[in-house]
Scaffold this motif. Structure first.
Motif, PDB file in Angstrom:
ATOM      1  N   ALA A 185       0.916  -1.292   0.180  1.00 34.45           N
ATOM      2  CA  ALA A 185       0.066  -0.085   0.157  1.00 34.45           C
ATOM      3  C   ALA A 185       0.742   1.227  -0.079  1.00 34.45           C
ATOM      4  O   ALA A 185       2.105   1.360   0.569  1.00 34.45           O
ATOM      5  N   GLY A 191       0.534   5.544   0.451  1.00 32.88           N
ATOM      6  CA  GLY A 191      -0.469   6.902   0.590  1.00 32.88           C
ATOM      7  C   GLY A 191       0.141   7.835  -0.072  1.00 32.88           C
ATOM      8  O   GLY A 191       0.168   7.741  -1.417  1.00 32.88           O
ATOM      9  N   ALA A 192       0.905   8.786   0.484  1.00 33.99           N
ATOM     10  CA  ALA A 192       1.521   9.910   0.099  1.00 33.99           C
ATOM     11  C   ALA A 192       2.794   9.653  -0.304  1.00 33.99           C
ATOM     12  O   ALA A 192       3.685  10.711  -0.633  1.00 33.99           O
ATOM     13  N   GLY A 193       3.454   8.581   0.049  1.00 30.79           N
ATOM     14  CA  GLY A 193       4.845   8.221   0.103  1.00 30.79           C
ATOM     15  C   GLY A 193       5.916   9.142   0.821  1.00 30.79           C
ATOM     16  O   GLY A 193       6.944   9.255   0.463  1.00 30.79           O
ATOM     17  N   THR A 194       5.377   9.680   2.037  1.00 30.58           N
ATOM     18  CA  THR A 194       6.273  10.412   2.619  1.00 30.58           C
ATOM     19  C   THR A 194       7.124   9.650   3.821  1.00 30.58           C
ATOM     20  O   THR A 194       7.694  10.252   4.666  1.00 30.58           O
ATOM     21  N   GLY A 195       6.736   8.349   3.788  1.00 33.70           N
ATOM     22  CA  GLY A 195       7.203   7.617   4.892  1.00 33.70           C
ATOM     23  C   GLY A 195       8.652   7.715   4.911  1.00 33.70           C
ATOM     24  O   GLY A 195       9.585   7.870   4.029  1.00 33.70           O
ATOM     25  N   SER A 197       4.767  16.110   8.446  1.00 33.24           N
ATOM     26  CA  SER A 197       4.446  16.451   7.303  1.00 33.24           C
ATOM     27  C   SER A 197       3.166  16.516   6.917  1.00 33.24           C
ATOM     28  O   SER A 197       2.622  16.068   6.011  1.00 33.24           O
ATOM     29  N   SER A 213      -0.830  11.131   4.074  1.00 38.01           N
ATOM     30  CA  SER A 213      -2.192  10.540   4.030  1.00 38.01           C
ATOM     31  C   SER A 213      -2.560   9.905   5.374  1.00 38.01           C
ATOM     32  O   SER A 213      -1.768   9.432   6.184  1.00 38.01           O
ATOM     33  N   ASN A 225      -0.678   7.478   8.107  1.00 42.68           N
ATOM     34  CA  ASN A 225      -0.579   7.824   9.654  1.00 42.68           C
ATOM     35  C   ASN A 225      -1.072   6.493  10.337  1.00 42.68           C
ATOM     36  O   ASN A 225      -0.378   6.248  11.413  1.00 42.68           O
ATOM     37  N   SER A 235       1.269   7.546  13.334  1.00 40.64           N
ATOM     38  CA  SER A 235       2.193   8.484  13.387  1.00 40.64           C
ATOM     39  C   SER A 235       2.294   9.446  14.605  1.00 40.64           C
ATOM     40  O   SER A 235       1.073   9.361  15.223  1.00 40.64           O
ATOM     41  N   VAL A 285      -5.889  -0.096   4.615  1.00 34.87           N
ATOM     42  CA  VAL A 285      -7.044   0.393   5.440  1.00 34.87           C
ATOM     43  C   VAL A 285      -7.763   1.496   4.475  1.00 34.87           C
ATOM     44  O   VAL A 285      -7.028   2.022   3.607  1.00 34.87           O
TER      45      VAL A 285
HETATM   46  C1  LIG Z   1       9.652  16.273   6.167  1.00 29.20           C
HETATM   47  C2  LIG Z   1       8.930  15.188   6.782  1.00 29.20           C
HETATM   48  C3  LIG Z   1       8.486  15.226   8.307  1.00 29.20           C
HETATM   49  C4  LIG Z   1       7.793  14.064   8.747  1.00 29.20           C
HETATM   50  N1  LIG Z   1       7.360  14.451  10.179  1.00 29.20           N
HETATM   51  C5  LIG Z   1       6.804  13.089  10.821  1.00 29.20           C
HETATM   52  C6  LIG Z   1       6.490  13.467  12.054  1.00 29.20           C
HETATM   53  O1  LIG Z   1       6.605  14.591  12.863  1.00 29.20           O
HETATM   54  N2  LIG Z   1       5.840  12.213  12.696  1.00 29.20           N
HETATM   55  C7  LIG Z   1       5.564  11.206  12.121  1.00 29.20           C
HETATM   56  O2  LIG Z   1       5.124  10.087  12.800  1.00 29.20           O
HETATM   57  N3  LIG Z   1       6.145  10.897  10.806  1.00 29.20           N
HETATM   58  C8  LIG Z   1       6.702  12.151  10.121  1.00 29.20           C
HETATM   59  N4  LIG Z   1       6.978  11.834   9.014  1.00 29.20           N
HETATM   60  C9  LIG Z   1       7.009  10.593   8.279  1.00 29.20           C
HETATM   61  C10 LIG Z   1       5.792  10.206   7.220  1.00 29.20           C
HETATM   62  O3  LIG Z   1       5.176  11.498   6.882  1.00 29.20           O
HETATM   63  C11 LIG Z   1       4.529   9.582   8.255  1.00 29.20           C
HETATM   64  O4  LIG Z   1       4.969   8.178   8.441  1.00 29.20           O
HETATM   65  C12 LIG Z   1       3.348   9.503   7.462  1.00 29.20           C
HETATM   66  O5  LIG Z   1       2.584   9.175   8.307  1.00 29.20           O
HETATM   67  C13 LIG Z   1       3.366   8.624   6.141  1.00 29.20           C
HETATM   68  O6  LIG Z   1       2.244   8.848   5.557  1.00 29.20           O
HETATM   69  P1  LIG Z   1       2.013   8.731   3.943  1.00 29.20           P
HETATM   70  O7  LIG Z   1       0.796   8.747   3.347  1.00 29.20           O
HETATM   71  O8  LIG Z   1       3.157   9.241   3.173  1.00 29.20           O
HETATM   72  O9  LIG Z   1       2.567   7.009   3.858  1.00 29.20           O
HETATM   73  P2  LIG Z   1       3.355   6.328   2.911  1.00 29.20           P
HETATM   74  O10 LIG Z   1       4.761   6.728   2.958  1.00 29.20           O
HETATM   75  O11 LIG Z   1       2.764   6.169   1.658  1.00 29.20           O
HETATM   76  O12 LIG Z   1       3.372   4.754   3.607  1.00 29.20           O
HETATM   77  C14 LIG Z   1       3.832   4.532   4.870  1.00 29.20           C
HETATM   78  C15 LIG Z   1       3.457   3.066   5.087  1.00 29.20           C
HETATM   79  O13 LIG Z   1       2.092   2.991   5.495  1.00 29.20           O
HETATM   80  C16 LIG Z   1       1.493   1.836   4.510  1.00 29.20           C
HETATM   81  N5  LIG Z   1       0.246   2.335   4.067  1.00 29.20           N
HETATM   82  C17 LIG Z   1      -0.168   3.466   3.258  1.00 29.20           C
HETATM   83  N6  LIG Z   1      -1.364   3.509   3.172  1.00 29.20           N
HETATM   84  C18 LIG Z   1      -1.941   2.417   3.682  1.00 29.20           C
HETATM   85  C19 LIG Z   1      -3.171   2.232   3.846  1.00 29.20           C
HETATM   86  N7  LIG Z   1      -4.215   2.818   3.375  1.00 29.20           N
HETATM   87  N8  LIG Z   1      -3.473   1.144   4.473  1.00 29.20           N
HETATM   88  C20 LIG Z   1      -2.461   0.218   5.117  1.00 29.20           C
HETATM   89  N9  LIG Z   1      -1.083   0.552   4.916  1.00 29.20           N
HETATM   90  C21 LIG Z   1      -0.915   1.973   4.243  1.00 29.20           C
HETATM   91  C22 LIG Z   1       2.560   1.711   3.631  1.00 29.20           C
HETATM   92  O14 LIG Z   1       2.551   0.622   2.924  1.00 29.20           O
HETATM   93  C23 LIG Z   1       3.839   2.023   4.352  1.00 29.20           C
HETATM   94  O15 LIG Z   1       4.198   0.945   4.914  1.00 29.20           O
HETATM   95  C24 LIG Z   1       7.694  12.850   8.181  1.00 29.20           C
HETATM   96  C25 LIG Z   1       7.916  12.623   6.842  1.00 29.20           C
HETATM   97  C26 LIG Z   1       8.675  13.868   6.262  1.00 29.20           C
HETATM   98  C27 LIG Z   1       8.951  13.719   4.694  1.00 29.20           C
END
Ligand SMILES: Cc1cc2nc3c(=O)[nH]c(=O)nc-3n(C[C@H](O)[C@H](O)[C@H](O)COP(=O)(O)OP(=O)(O)OC[C@H]3O[C@@H](n4cnc5c(N)ncnc54)[C@H](O)[C@@H]3O)c2cc1C
Lengths: 422, 518
Positions: B102, B104-108, B168, B173, B177, B182, B238
């Motif tokens: 999966a 989401g926004a790829g910020t992991g 982020s 997404s 989270n 998160s 999810v």
């Molecule tokens: C500049 C910056 C600052 C950040 N600050 C914080 C912070 O303060 N606190 C923090 O906790 N994190 C932070 N992060 C990390 C990141 O933003 C979080 O982990 C965020 O929750 C990831 O969301 P995403 O939508 O980008 O998920 P993605 O990177 O797309 O995916 C993250 C994980 O979730 C899984 N996933 C995604 N969507 C689903 C779904 N619908 N169902 C099941 N699994 C799914 C993916 O398989 C992957 O394992 C930061 C990142 C950056 C780049």
């Protein structure tokens, strides 16, 4: 009633070498009408592991017991060859005041934990809804009280856990820090699992500072709609309630109480705002009203003397409907609980006709379900438990069975007690 | 490998050790190709254009998440619009034993959304509807692709907000989270994602749709939701979440305090918590982090500070007023040489600007860096910070510290220059040693960024085999064939039993020598 279990000599021997104190069960050890064969009193996680290995080796079914305050909750287990009594594991292992965490063995009474941390002006923010309850029992039964509005339940406070699996393997999850996302949160699975997944032996919790001041603002409520209106006005206001409870006896007017906690100046200000919200009939007290943080049923009743004890949950917009349904349940229901979170308890008095209880359960369940919640019969006389659906419909039951089957493939732990016969 | 390289200046795929397992799972390539083709066809049947991507150049845009050091081009990208479409694709994967990931926004920041070359990347970016905002219930129901901050935006007119606020939050997404559990600066007081998600719709690795929890608390049965939150996409996808909305506080005060050293700032932090005050946030930055932020955004932090604290108090006005006095007193008592207080949103934003830009800012003073996410008990802060300083000095590797001081969640930024030979390795070593320090102090290898692929190798340092096996029981209950984001979180994927013949011969990880990589 189920027959008394007899445990063969080889199994006894194995248990005796696993743990110093192993005794024949007495009537006092019954688990909701099921008479166990033996009771083991391990003193450490290692001993619990030995006991569980011995039980596994001899095909014994096991029911874990903390302080025995809620052994009749849920359905009776199919069998209980062995009770693993954790009351000997009663130590607060560590209190790191500066880190606001406490570690305790599962059999430790909540009150002992509170005492251990109170010196540092801290508390484990969980209500002791049944007096004498242990840490492990509270965790396994997932109980909570008024304070959940502000500080959540044990689910939110647990940061680390040690369990002994049905096969005797000791495992830990979580850790000693509040913020931690490494690995699966096995603690969440154990919370509210009624001892069907693993035996909890040690647990770590985050603590909260003890509030310097608190006050209770209470007001009589005329009817369900009134309680609903007041609840909405408080939750959307800026008074940051520590609890928001209703207590509505079957036969009289009810009360709504708001708890305000914090620093003296803050509590003063928020108390006066709350008085404004609740109207001229509201009054302030330093002391909790009668029945605070306790269930609306007598917790020391046994057998058929027990009331039918209900837990009702709902989205907040359903409060009026749920209270209304309790009034119209066809039989008297005393409702008390957290109006501010949508978790209330109902008591149908002992001696009520089973058919009438059954009708009340169905009606109330339908109302809770229509508001996104559920109804569980926590405890009741045997005849009621047989007549009604104690746990109600469970949407993800197949997945839950799969979890149970992985953790406890032989269904050794309290089998039959939990949802869907788990 | 551990940590995050500056996303703009990452080591490329040729230098970064791509986990070989991720590029090709088994020797049975023909079977895999056929399976991928079958799932692609099914996806085309159920997911409307442009939701099925097979073009190589476009697939490559999904090759990494926020941990850009690892790159794998996915075998197929599917972007469904509805839960039914998504479930159909997962069902097809299950039928053909094809791994899916999966996104989401790829910020992991831990490589959790790193794709599989032999699998499907399921992206939630077309599932962005906020289905309901119910003030009366203090709940919102949102689809997984909804951006974190948009939940707060939707709740704000009602006087509410969504509390977990990762830095982020403008781009990440809710699905991500939930998967990462998160946190954010304000989790000190309000808790993490797991405390704010009451229900979720989950597409299981079999492709079934189940509802876990709901609008009401305490759904009976096992708390599967509690296991799914933070499971990093390994227990299914999810497709909707019911979240708690929190009343916006009456008053917010933000304070910036300058100290001579991190020791002083750490002691002030402990004193504030020790006084029974629970601020919404306490964030710390050390001299190097301040320098970086200053250069990047001219945040005008106290000159000459060895450390600054950003402290935020919120709640009822009377309380905040009183606590503010206390915090001020305690900071001065611990030799804060400068205190600045923001009273309006603009001033508050200015104070937060330095803190929030810190990661990016560090990119300006160092071509590459690794972000760690270890946690320590708060009382160990001064000691651990000193140990990190010693490590830095003895290795010559610079480390900037920006972190959530209130809950002991460190974000050391280990700086290096990939173009200098051996610099990457030296940084790796320091970074690993910092994690060991955290574990040694009873802490965790990750407080909020997740284990992903990045820290899986560190899991055995924190948990023993029995602990990991027990977690694996959960995995096997949900995903016995290990097709949901395999290779993440756990160091050595274990087989679940009862599901014969999935992997034959040498395990792909061994075969590919991943053990040596780590
Ligand atoms: C500049 C910056 C600052 C950040 N600050 C914080 C912070 O303060 N606190 C923090 O906790 N994190 C932070 N992060 C990390 C990141 O933003 C979080 O982990 C965020 O929750 C990831 O969301 P995403 O939508 O980008 O998920 P993605 O990177 O797309 O995916 C993250 C994980 O979730 C899984 N996933 C995604 N969507 C689903 C779904 N619908 N169902 C099941 N699994 C799914 C993916 O398989 C992957 O394992 C930061 C990142 C950056 C780049």
């Amino acid at each position: 009633m189920a027959a008394t279990t007899t445990v063969d000599e080889a199994a006894r021997q194995a248990l005796a070498s696993a743990c110093e104190r192993v005794e024949d069960a007495t009537a006092a050890d019954e688990v909701d009408g099921v008479a166990p064969g033996l009771v083991a009193h391990p003193g450490s996680t290692a001993q619990v592991a030995e006991v569980m290995r011995a039980a596994a080796g001899h095909g014994l079914t096991v029911v874990a017991r903390g302080r025995g305050t809620k052994t009749t909750w849920g359905l009776p287990p199919a069998r209980a060859d062995l009770v693993v009594d954790l009351s000997g594991m009663d130590q607060v292992l560590d209190h790191a005041a500066g880190d606001l965490i406490v570690e305790a063995q599962a059999g430790t009474r909540l009150s002992d934990v509170q005492q251990a941390v109170a010196g540092a002006r801290q508390r484990l923010a969980i209500d002791e809804t049944v007096s004498g309850a242990s840490v492990g029992g509270t965790l396994a039964a997932g109980t909570s009280g008024p304070g959940r509005l502000a500080t959540g339940t044990m689910r939110d406070l647990l940061i680390g856990v040690t369990v002994v699996r049905a096969d005797g393997v000791v495992a830990k999850a979580g850790g000693r820090v509040v913020k931690n996302v490494a690995g699966y949160d096995v603690g969440k699975l154990v919370h509210g699992s009624f001892g069907t997944l693993a035996v909890v032996t040690e647990a770590l919790f985050r603590l909260h500072p003890l509030p310097a001041a608190r006050s209770f603002v209470s007001v009589p409520v005329e009817d369900a709609a009134h309680a609903h209106r007041l609840t909405q006005s408080v939750v959307h206001a800026q008074v940051v309630p520590g609890a928001l409870e209703v207590d509505i006896p079957a036969d009289g007017p009810g009360t709504l109480t708001v708890l305000l906690e914090g620093i003296v100046e803050g509590v003063l200000g928020r108390t006066s705002s709350t008085l404004d919200l609740l109207g001229p009939a509201a009054a302030v007290s330093d002391d909790a009203p009668d029945g605070w943080a306790s269930y609306p049923w007598p917790v020391d009743a046994a057998g058929d003397e027990r009331a039918t004890a209900l837990k009702l949950t709902f989205a907040l917009s359903g409060l009026a409907d749920v209270l209304e349904a309790a009034r119209d349940a066809g039989t008297p229901v005393h409702v008390r609980g957290s109006a501010g979170t949508g978790v209330v308890y109902g008591a149908v008095p002992a001696g009520t006709d089973v058919a009438a209880v059954s009708v009340a359960v169905d009606r109330l369940r339908a109302t809770c379900t229509s508001h996104g919640g559920s109804l569980v019969v926590l405890d009741a006389p045997a005849a009621v438990k047989q007549a009604v659906d104690v746990w109600g419909p469970i949407p993800a039951i197949d997945l839950m069975r799969r979890v149970k089957d992985r953790f406890d493939p032989d269904h050794r732990l309290a089998s039959g007690r939990f949802v869907g016969g788990i | 490998m551990s940590g995050t390289h500056g996303t703009n200046r990452t080591a490329g795929p040729e230098t970064g050790p791509v986990p070989p397992e991720a590029t090709q799972a088994t020797g049975e390539t023909g079977d895999r190709d056929r399976a991928l083709a079958a799932v692609t066809q099914r996806a085309r049947e159920v997911v409307p254009e442009p939701g099925v991507i097979t073009d190589h150049a476009r697939l490559r845009t999904y090759e990494c998440d926020g941990l850009a050091h690892y790159k794998v081009t996915p075998g197929l990208v599917v972007i469904p619009e509805t839960v039914d479409q998504l479930a159909a694709v997962v069902r097809a994967c299950a039928e053909h034993q094809l791994p899916f990931v999966a996104r989401g926004a790829g910020t992991g920041l831990s490589g959790g959304a790193l794709p599989r070359a032999d699998g499907v990347l399921v992206v939630t970016s077309r599932m962005r509807t906020i289905r309901e905002v119910r003030r009366e219930d203090q709940r919102a129901v949102v689809e997984p692709g909804v951006i974190n901050l948009d939940v707060t935006r939707a709740a704000a007119p009602h006087g509410y907000y969504y509390a977990p606020d990762p830095s982020s939050q403008q781009i990440c997404s809710i699905g991500g989270n939930v998967a990462e559990n998160s946190g954010g600066a304000h989790c000190l007081k309000y808790g993490f994602t797991t405390n704010h998600v009451l229900g979720a719709e989950l597409v299981t690795p079999d492709g079934d749709v189940v509802q876990l929890g709901g609008a009401a608390p305490d759904a009976p049965g096992y708390d599967l939701l509690g296991a799914v939150v933070g499971s990093e996409g390994t227990l299914g996808i999810v497709t909707a979440a019911t979240v708690r909305l929190v009343r916006a506080p009456e008053e917010v005060r933000t304070i910036l305090a300058g100290f001579a050293s991190t020791d002083h700032a750490g002691a002030a932090t402990s004193a504030i918590i020790g006084a029974g005050i629970v601020p919404a946030a306490i964030e710390m930055m050390d001299a190097l982090a301040i320098e970086a932020a200053e250069e990047a955004v001219h945040c005008n932090y106290p000159a000459g500070a060895g450390a600054v604290l950003v402290i935020e108090l919120d709640g009822a006005a009377v309380e905040v007023e009183h606590e503010f006095g206390e915090v001020e007193r305690l900071c001065r008592e611990h030799e804060a040489f400068e205190l600045r207080v923001a009273t309006d949103p603009a001033e508050r934003a200015l104070i937060w600007k330095g803190r929030k830009s810190a990661f990016a800012a560090v990119g300006r003073i160092s071509p590459d860096y690794i972000v760690q996410d270890g946690v320590i008990p708060r009382t160990a802060l001064p000691e651990v910070l000193r140990a990190i300083a010693d490590l830095s000095e003895s290795s010559g590797v610079r480390v900037a510290n920006v972190f959530h001081a209130g809950d002991g969640n460190l974000h050391p930024l280990v700086l290096f220059d990939e173009s200098v030979e051996g610099a990457g390795e030296a940084a790796e070593k320091v970074s690993g040693a910092i994690l060991d320090l955290c574990i040694g102090h009873g802490g965790s290898i990750t407080g909020e960024h997740g284990v992903g692929i990045d820290k899986a190798a560190y899991m055995p340092r924190m948990f023993n085999d029995e602990d990991l096996d027990t977690m694996q029981l959960v995995r096997c209950a949900f995903d016995p064939n290990s097709i949901s984001n395999p290779g993440k979180v756990f160091p050595t994927p274990r087989l679940c039993g009862e599901v014969p013949g999935k992997r034959k011969g040498v395990h792909p990880l061994q075969e590919s020598g991943l053990a040596e990589v780590f």
